[in-house]
Design an enzyme around this catalytic site. Structure first.
Site, PDB file in Angstrom:
ATOM      1  N   ASP A  55       1.385   0.146   0.445  1.00 58.58           N
ATOM      2  CA  ASP A  55       2.553   0.044   1.140  1.00 58.58           C
ATOM      3  C   ASP A  55       3.084   0.934  -0.380  1.00 58.58           C
ATOM      4  O   ASP A  55       3.261   1.945   0.166  1.00 58.58           O
ATOM      5  CB  ASP A  55       3.326  -1.272   0.470  1.00 58.58           C
ATOM      6  CG  ASP A  55       4.809  -1.534   1.710  1.00 58.58           C
ATOM      7  OD1 ASP A  55       5.442  -0.487   1.846  1.00 58.58           O
ATOM      8  OD2 ASP A  55       5.404  -2.556   1.351  1.00 58.58           O
ATOM      9  N   VAL A 106       3.038  -5.857   9.247  1.00 58.09           N
ATOM     10  CA  VAL A 106       1.629  -6.443  10.189  1.00 58.09           C
ATOM     11  C   VAL A 106       1.542  -7.848   9.783  1.00 58.09           C
ATOM     12  O   VAL A 106       1.027  -7.819   8.474  1.00 58.09           O
ATOM     13  CB  VAL A 106       1.233  -5.621  10.090  1.00 58.09           C
ATOM     14  CG1 VAL A 106       1.934  -4.115  10.979  1.00 58.09           C
ATOM     15  CG2 VAL A 106       0.296  -4.839   8.768  1.00 58.09           C
TER      16      VAL A 106
END
Length: 135
Positions: A55, A106
């Site tokens: 990320d 997710v």
């Protein structure tokens, strides 16, 4: 990781670490917590760090720097999902990437939200109302 390792044609050893910067939230806290260190000494070895998702890069930067203090021959980074648009650590280079991931939260295929949804056999986008408290 099993799906990745099925394609390795060279001898390898596996070791696991557990680190976290998410806790029970959906965004990184920015504080990396080492929950489990390596069991084997990686000095002199070529190390491939395998991540499910990269990320901001904060956790991966911390991890790579930590592993590099162990006198490894090399350290490379591999991820299934790469959220490039959220990367704040521009000096973190992912050497091997499966897919670019949109800026969504997710779950599944090993990834969780507050320890839930980890065992889903697919990767899915978690609806915001699940983690925002709205119904």
């Amino acid at each position: 990781m099993t799906d990745l390792l099925k394609n390795f044609l060279i001898p390898y050893k596996i070791d696991f670490m557990s680190i976290s910067s998410y806790g029970s939230g959906t965004t990184s806290s920015g504080v990396v917590k080492l929950k489990k260190d390596l069991s084997h000494d990686p000095s002199g070895k070529h190390v491939l760090i395998v991540e499910d998702l990269v990320d901001t890069g904060n956790t991966l930067k911390w991890l790579k720097n930590y592993i590099m203090t162990k006198d490894c021959a090399s350290v490379r980074l591999c991820t299934l999902l790469d959220k490039k648009e959220r990367r704040t650590q521009t000096d973190v280079t992912v050497d091997y990437s499966g897919y670019v991931c949109p800026n969504e939260f997710v779950v599944g295929y090993g990834m969780d939200y507050a320890e839930d949804y980890r065992c889903l056999p697919f990767i899915g986008v978690l609806k915001p109302e699940v983690y925002s408290g709205e119904h």
